[in-house]
Write a protein that holds these residues in place. Sequence first.
Motif, short mmCIF file in Angstrom:
data_model
loop_
_atom_site.label_atom_id
_atom_site.label_comp_id
_atom_site.label_asym_id
_atom_site.label_seq_id
_atom_site.Cartn_x
_atom_site.Cartn_y
_atom_site.Cartn_z
N MET A 154 1.25 -1.18 -0.05
CA MET A 154 0.07 -0.25 0.07
C MET A 154 0.91 1.51 0.16
O MET A 154 0.53 2.52 -0.89
N LEU A 155 2.18 1.34 0.70
CA LEU A 155 2.91 2.34 0.23
C LEU A 155 3.71 2.24 -0.76
O LEU A 155 3.68 3.47 -1.00
N ALA A 156 3.66 1.66 -1.32
CA ALA A 156 4.78 1.54 -2.66
C ALA A 156 3.32 2.58 -3.49
O ALA A 156 3.80 2.82 -4.56
N GLY A 157 2.38 2.32 -3.52
CA GLY A 157 1.32 3.05 -3.97
C GLY A 157 0.59 4.09 -3.30
O GLY A 157 -0.92 3.77 -3.26
N PRO A 158 1.10 5.57 -2.42
CA PRO A 158 0.67 6.06 -2.53
C PRO A 158 -0.22 6.95 -3.08
O PRO A 158 -0.91 7.35 -2.02
N THR A 159 -0.61 6.81 -4.08
CA THR A 159 -1.62 8.26 -5.07
C THR A 159 -3.08 7.28 -5.26
O THR A 159 -3.74 7.90 -5.45
N ALA A 160 -3.03 5.92 -4.52
CA ALA A 160 -3.70 4.77 -5.47
C ALA A 160 -4.90 4.97 -4.45
O ALA A 160 -4.73 5.14 -3.62
N GLY A 161 -5.95 5.41 -4.89
CA GLY A 161 -7.26 5.05 -4.40
C GLY A 161 -7.88 7.04 -3.48
O GLY A 161 -8.89 6.73 -2.68
N ILE A 162 -6.73 7.61 -3.35
CA ILE A 162 -6.94 9.07 -4.03
C ILE A 162 -7.66 9.68 -4.94
O ILE A 162 -7.52 9.52 -5.86
N ALA A 163 -9.38 9.72 -4.29
CA ALA A 163 -10.09 10.45 -5.08
C ALA A 163 -9.60 11.69 -5.54
O ALA A 163 -8.74 12.63 -5.24
N GLY A 164 -9.12 12.02 -7.60
CA GLY A 164 -8.55 13.05 -7.83
C GLY A 164 -8.08 12.73 -8.46
O GLY A 164 -6.87 13.05 -9.41
N MET A 165 -6.94 11.35 -8.10
CA MET A 165 -5.93 11.27 -9.01
C MET A 165 -6.37 9.95 -10.09
O MET A 165 -5.08 9.99 -11.37
N GLY A 166 -7.30 9.49 -10.13
CA GLY A 166 -7.51 8.55 -11.51
C GLY A 166 -7.65 9.47 -12.47
O GLY A 166 -7.99 10.78 -12.77
N VAL A 167 -8.00 8.46 -14.01
CA VAL A 167 -8.10 8.84 -14.90
C VAL A 167 -9.70 9.94 -15.06
O VAL A 167 -10.17 8.95 -14.67
N GLY A 168 -9.35 10.88 -15.84
CA GLY A 168 -10.75 11.33 -15.56
C GLY A 168 -11.29 12.61 -14.65
O GLY A 168 -12.29 13.05 -14.79
N ALA A 169 -10.63 12.49 -13.80
CA ALA A 169 -10.49 14.08 -12.70
C ALA A 169 -10.55 15.09 -13.13
O ALA A 169 -9.73 15.66 -14.04
N GLY A 170 -11.37 15.77 -12.90
CA GLY A 170 -11.27 17.47 -12.83
C GLY A 170 -10.06 17.57 -12.65
O GLY A 170 -9.86 17.38 -11.40
N PRO A 171 -9.86 18.90 -13.25
CA PRO A 171 -9.08 20.13 -12.62
C PRO A 171 -8.85 19.75 -11.41
O PRO A 171 -8.07 20.03 -10.40
N GLU A 172 -10.17 20.40 -10.29
CA GLU A 172 -10.51 21.32 -10.01
C GLU A 172 -10.58 19.60 -8.26
O GLU A 172 -9.60 19.81 -7.51
N ALA A 173 -10.49 18.73 -8.96
CA ALA A 173 -10.03 16.98 -7.66
C ALA A 173 -9.28 16.62 -7.91
O ALA A 173 -8.79 16.77 -7.27
N ARG A 174 -8.13 17.17 -8.83
CA ARG A 174 -6.42 17.02 -9.30
C ARG A 174 -5.64 17.76 -7.74
O ARG A 174 -4.88 16.73 -7.99
N GLU A 175 -6.28 18.70 -8.41
CA GLU A 175 -5.48 20.11 -7.38
C GLU A 175 -5.65 19.60 -5.57
O GLU A 175 -4.79 19.46 -4.99
N ALA A 176 -7.16 19.01 -5.35
CA ALA A 176 -7.11 18.47 -4.23
C ALA A 176 -6.76 17.50 -3.82
O ALA A 176 -6.35 17.62 -2.60
N ALA A 177 -6.03 16.41 -4.60
CA ALA A 177 -5.88 15.13 -4.80
C ALA A 177 -3.93 15.02 -4.06
O ALA A 177 -3.37 15.21 -3.14
N ARG A 178 -3.99 16.34 -4.40
CA ARG A 178 -2.06 16.66 -4.59
C ARG A 178 -2.03 17.84 -3.32
O ARG A 178 -1.28 17.16 -2.84
N ARG A 179 -2.76 17.95 -3.19
CA ARG A 179 -3.10 19.26 -2.01
C ARG A 179 -2.58 18.27 -1.09
O ARG A 179 -2.36 18.95 -0.04
N ARG A 180 -3.96 17.36 -0.92
CA ARG A 180 -3.71 16.51 0.00
C ARG A 180 -2.71 15.64 0.36
O ARG A 180 -1.93 15.20 1.61
N LEU A 181 -1.80 15.23 -1.33
CA LEU A 181 -0.62 13.90 -1.10
C LEU A 181 0.45 15.05 -0.35
O LEU A 181 1.26 14.54 0.42
#
Length: 500
Positions: A154-181
């Motif tokens: 699970m630690l080897a894939g720290p972005t997996a499963g975070i909402a907004g990191m997947g394909v098709g996520a909108g700009p706001e969701a991607r930004e929120a996911a990256r800020r969380r990370l």
Amino acid sequence: MSKVPGHVTELVALTADPVPQVRAAAALGLGRQGDEAVPIEPLVALCSDPDAEVRRRAVNALDRLAAAGPSVAASFVQLVGDAELRSRPVVLGWLVRSQVPVPAESLVPLFGGDDPLLWGAAGSLLRLLPEADAVFADLVRTATGEVRRRALDMLAGPTAGIAGMGVGAGPEAREAARRRLWDPEPRVVRALLTALEAETEPGARNVLFRALAAHRVPEAVAPAAAWLADPQCGPAAAAALAGAGTVEAVDLLRQVATGAGPQRGDVRAAAVDLLRRFLGAPGSQRVEVRAAAIRELGAAGGVADAELLFGLLDAPDEPVRLAAVGGLGAFFERFDGDLFGRLERWRAERVPGALVPPGADDPAVRELARRSAERLTRMLTGDVENADTYHDALWHIPQVRPLLPALLEDPEGRVRSTALHLAERFGEMDFTGRLRFLNDAHPDVRMGAALSFLRVAEERKLTSAERDTLRPHLERGQDDTDYYVRTCTAKALTHLDHAG
């Protein structure tokens, strides 16, 4: 009656029957009412029934009815710890699909269990929590065997499963996911650093370093410096330094990349010892660690560091030369759209000692991009065996556009294939050009053209005339010697039939 639609009212009344077998049958019947309007609250109430079979029937009915809403979510969260419930996989699957947060204390016992349907879903639900990596790091430090291995995975894939990191996520969701990370909870940082300090296995240590890199933890500089010269952990430590992105971290990467001495008075004395150990390491190990530092310097450094990488394109050692190519790609990836650059500046304002990245419109960045595109395309044509490395770097350099027509006519098939991918990437390929490459002599080129036509056909972006022109070419593709060309052209034909 429980198997026949049209009895909703009678079945709802039976959900309060004193006999558990009747309540279970009522729940089963409500789940089989088809298109009938079935109220979900009686079924939600049965999820708390004293009888485990009634609870199972209620869960299955809610799932079959595709029920949703806060009351269902709250009820299913309560059922996560229900060891008597045989349909717990249904509950957990619903919670995963609905991305409902579940307290970590309810999930950790399942994550350590034997049933993959339970521990797999528990891991996915843990990932939804901001403190997820703290939980996994604690398990890496305290657990053994299979549980420790799962936590490392699970630690080897720290972005997996975070909402907004997947394909098709909108700009706001991607930004929120990256800020969380990039702005992890303090307990995540503490847990990762504590686990790293206690770790004795190089493989696990590398996973922890890369998790720290993903979270861009400034406190990782000290432990990363201690391991940067290590042949097994040096590359992962370099990634952690690049993620930290502080002046000190970049200085350390620069020292190893160049073999020079400390360049700033504020670099800690440990860096001097690091460099001494690095320079004293065997040649092959030194080159591998140096190559990692070179790549990561591009991900964290400024324009001057990117110019240093450009100079290393002449290095006699192939690993160093290719690392410089990768480092330039990592540097220009930071300007691939405005989101990443904006987030880097946001982080630099919040993290003491973080380097402020240059802007994408900086004249020095644009000029370096132009020179890099020219140089990397020349290297590509002369070093076809490493075409993928040049492709990955040029993918982030739009200044390659005017150079693509010549590359598309290169006698080497892998050069043409790389140029075709880049032309598609930067919008330099039209219908006629793509059609020509569908009949290219090299299978990689035909594959790239077939895949592009498949995407266009899937999106129904072809006119009727274009479909008629394309069809015989796709039909000829069914006799191609390459399996992947045959597969893509067959799928594209199917989409043409549907569009027609």
